[in-house]
Design a protein around this motif. Structure first.
Motif, mmCIF file in Angstrom:
data_model
loop_
_atom_site.group_PDB
_atom_site.id
_atom_site.type_symbol
_atom_site.label_atom_id
_atom_site.label_comp_id
_atom_site.label_asym_id
_atom_site.label_seq_id
_atom_site.Cartn_x
_atom_site.Cartn_y
_atom_site.Cartn_z
ATOM 1 N N ILE A 86 31.038 -32.162 16.176
ATOM 2 C CA ILE A 86 31.722 -31.357 15.219
ATOM 3 C C ILE A 86 31.427 -31.672 13.653
ATOM 4 O O ILE A 86 31.224 -30.743 12.748
ATOM 5 C CB ILE A 86 33.158 -31.904 15.340
ATOM 6 N N VAL A 87 31.083 -32.917 13.176
ATOM 7 C CA VAL A 87 30.775 -33.039 11.926
ATOM 8 C C VAL A 87 29.525 -32.222 11.627
ATOM 9 O O VAL A 87 29.198 -31.737 10.368
ATOM 10 C CB VAL A 87 30.313 -34.509 11.908
ATOM 11 N N GLN A 88 28.480 -32.436 12.691
ATOM 12 C CA GLN A 88 27.319 -31.487 12.204
ATOM 13 C C GLN A 88 27.427 -29.867 12.124
ATOM 14 O O GLN A 88 26.618 -29.514 11.337
ATOM 15 C CB GLN A 88 26.156 -31.982 13.369
ATOM 16 N N VAL A 89 28.196 -29.400 12.993
ATOM 17 C CA VAL A 89 28.633 -28.168 12.803
ATOM 18 C C VAL A 89 29.077 -27.971 11.406
ATOM 19 O O VAL A 89 28.787 -26.944 10.713
ATOM 20 C CB VAL A 89 29.661 -27.886 13.826
ATOM 21 N N VAL A 90 29.989 -28.738 11.042
ATOM 22 C CA VAL A 90 30.869 -28.621 9.692
ATOM 23 C C VAL A 90 29.513 -28.790 8.669
ATOM 24 O O VAL A 90 29.636 -27.768 7.643
ATOM 25 C CB VAL A 90 31.852 -29.288 9.471
ATOM 26 N N ILE A 91 28.880 -29.658 8.661
ATOM 27 C CA ILE A 91 27.983 -29.896 7.664
ATOM 28 C C ILE A 91 26.909 -28.935 7.705
ATOM 29 O O ILE A 91 26.291 -28.259 6.596
ATOM 30 C CB ILE A 91 27.111 -31.297 7.916
ATOM 31 N N ALA A 92 26.408 -28.243 8.646
ATOM 32 C CA ALA A 92 25.313 -27.189 8.754
ATOM 33 C C ALA A 92 26.237 -25.992 8.356
ATOM 34 O O ALA A 92 25.352 -25.237 7.343
ATOM 35 C CB ALA A 92 24.963 -26.950 10.380
ATOM 36 N N ASP A 93 27.390 -25.841 8.503
ATOM 37 C CA ASP A 93 28.242 -24.623 7.951
ATOM 38 C C ASP A 93 28.083 -24.575 6.517
ATOM 39 O O ASP A 93 27.756 -23.622 5.906
ATOM 40 C CB ASP A 93 29.489 -24.404 8.594
ATOM 41 N N LEU A 94 28.425 -25.793 6.009
ATOM 42 C CA LEU A 94 28.490 -26.181 4.661
ATOM 43 C C LEU A 94 27.193 -25.868 3.877
ATOM 44 O O LEU A 94 27.071 -25.144 2.633
ATOM 45 C CB LEU A 94 29.192 -27.075 4.139
ATOM 46 N N TRP A 95 26.074 -26.474 4.438
ATOM 47 C CA TRP A 95 24.863 -26.448 3.807
ATOM 48 C C TRP A 95 24.333 -24.901 3.760
ATOM 49 O O TRP A 95 23.829 -24.402 2.901
ATOM 50 C CB TRP A 95 23.918 -27.301 4.644
ATOM 51 N N LEU A 96 24.510 -24.283 4.880
ATOM 52 C CA LEU A 96 23.871 -22.855 4.903
ATOM 53 C C LEU A 96 24.555 -21.943 4.025
ATOM 54 O O LEU A 96 24.080 -20.633 3.979
ATOM 55 C CB LEU A 96 23.676 -22.467 6.534
ATOM 56 N N ARG A 97 25.855 -22.275 3.385
ATOM 57 C CA ARG A 97 26.448 -21.301 2.676
ATOM 58 C C ARG A 97 25.830 -21.337 1.347
ATOM 59 O O ARG A 97 25.660 -20.354 0.685
ATOM 60 C CB ARG A 97 28.025 -21.564 2.618
ATOM 61 N N LYS A 98 24.991 -22.503 1.220
ATOM 62 C CA LYS A 98 24.054 -22.524 -0.037
ATOM 63 C C LYS A 98 22.699 -22.290 -0.186
ATOM 64 O O LYS A 98 22.024 -21.811 -0.794
ATOM 65 C CB LYS A 98 24.560 -24.106 -0.636
ATOM 66 N N PHE A 99 22.327 -22.742 1.065
ATOM 67 C CA PHE A 99 20.760 -22.565 1.240
ATOM 68 C C PHE A 99 20.327 -21.789 2.514
ATOM 69 O O PHE A 99 21.388 -21.567 3.258
ATOM 70 C CB PHE A 99 20.107 -24.028 1.339
ATOM 71 N N ASN A 100 19.172 -21.206 2.523
ATOM 72 C CA ASN A 100 18.853 -20.340 3.647
ATOM 73 C C ASN A 100 18.429 -21.247 4.829
ATOM 74 O O ASN A 100 18.603 -20.502 5.986
ATOM 75 C CB ASN A 100 17.521 -19.438 3.246
ATOM 76 N N GLN A 101 17.962 -22.377 4.916
ATOM 77 C CA GLN A 101 17.560 -23.313 5.870
ATOM 78 C C GLN A 101 17.850 -24.694 5.660
ATOM 79 O O GLN A 101 18.562 -25.091 4.439
ATOM 80 C CB GLN A 101 16.099 -23.120 6.141
ATOM 81 N N GLY A 102 18.034 -25.599 6.707
ATOM 82 C CA GLY A 102 18.162 -26.909 6.315
ATOM 83 C C GLY A 102 17.111 -27.635 5.571
ATOM 84 O O GLY A 102 15.926 -27.273 5.482
ATOM 85 N N PRO A 103 17.452 -29.009 5.228
ATOM 86 C CA PRO A 103 16.683 -29.630 4.273
ATOM 87 C C PRO A 103 15.114 -30.160 5.062
ATOM 88 O O PRO A 103 14.103 -29.857 4.569
ATOM 89 C CB PRO A 103 17.347 -30.979 4.067
ATOM 90 N N LEU A 104 15.361 -30.407 6.326
ATOM 91 C CA LEU A 104 14.077 -30.762 7.095
ATOM 92 C C LEU A 104 13.434 -29.214 7.200
ATOM 93 O O LEU A 104 11.887 -29.206 7.544
ATOM 94 C CB LEU A 104 14.394 -31.479 8.141
ATOM 95 N N GLU A 105 13.996 -28.445 7.698
ATOM 96 C CA GLU A 105 13.312 -27.077 7.958
ATOM 97 C C GLU A 105 12.282 -26.799 6.678
ATOM 98 O O GLU A 105 11.388 -26.002 6.751
ATOM 99 C CB GLU A 105 14.156 -25.920 8.400
ATOM 100 N N ALA A 106 13.202 -26.803 5.306
ATOM 101 C CA ALA A 106 12.464 -26.406 4.282
ATOM 102 C C ALA A 106 11.235 -27.287 3.973
ATOM 103 O O ALA A 106 10.188 -26.928 3.569
ATOM 104 C CB ALA A 106 13.535 -26.611 3.105
ATOM 105 N N LEU A 107 11.372 -28.469 4.157
ATOM 106 C CA LEU A 107 10.314 -29.493 4.164
ATOM 107 C C LEU A 107 8.852 -29.222 5.020
ATOM 108 O O LEU A 107 8.055 -28.923 4.737
ATOM 109 C CB LEU A 107 10.707 -30.913 4.355
#
Length: 128
Positions: A96-117
């Protein structure tokens, strides 16, 4: 599984169970999931998991780090000290925490931090 109870266990039955029963079971589960996803209400309920899928590497590494800290000796050392119910609560909470964090993150960025790296190292450019 039940066939070995009705008859004597043989190599042939084990082979059938492993190499025929396993894939058939997987196909059955996949068919059920696809059929359920065709229903509009179920598809809408599962949309938060799409964000986690867009951040799959970050999510996977995040789970590994969290669970390593929880269960190994350099962290809380809970390995072998919790019951099944507590394990399920921990797993569902992390999910649940990861789903919420992913949703919040992807509202600002196009991809996750490790995916960008990963993209930066693969294509020698950063696209956020």
């Amino acid at each position: 599984k039940n066939l070995s109870i009705l008859q004597e266990r043989t190599f042939f039955l084990e082979y059938i169970k492993t190499y025929v029963g396993g894939p058939l079971t997987a196909i059955g589960y996949a068919s059920i999931i696809v059929s359920l996803c065709l229903l509009p209400t179920v598809a809408k309920l599962l949309t938060p998991f799409a964000t986690v899928g867009r951040m799959s590497l970050s999510t996977y590494i995040g789970q590994s780090v969290i669970l390593s800290v929880l269960f190994y000796g350099f962290g809380f050392g809970l390995y072998g000290k919790i019951n099944v119910q507590s394990g399920v609560v921990i797993a569902v909470t992390i999910c649940i925490v990861q789903v919420v964090i992913a949703d919040l993150w992807l509202r600002k960025f196009n991809q996750g931090p490790l995916e960008a790296l990963w993209r930066k190292f693969t294509y020698f450019k950063l696209r956020v």
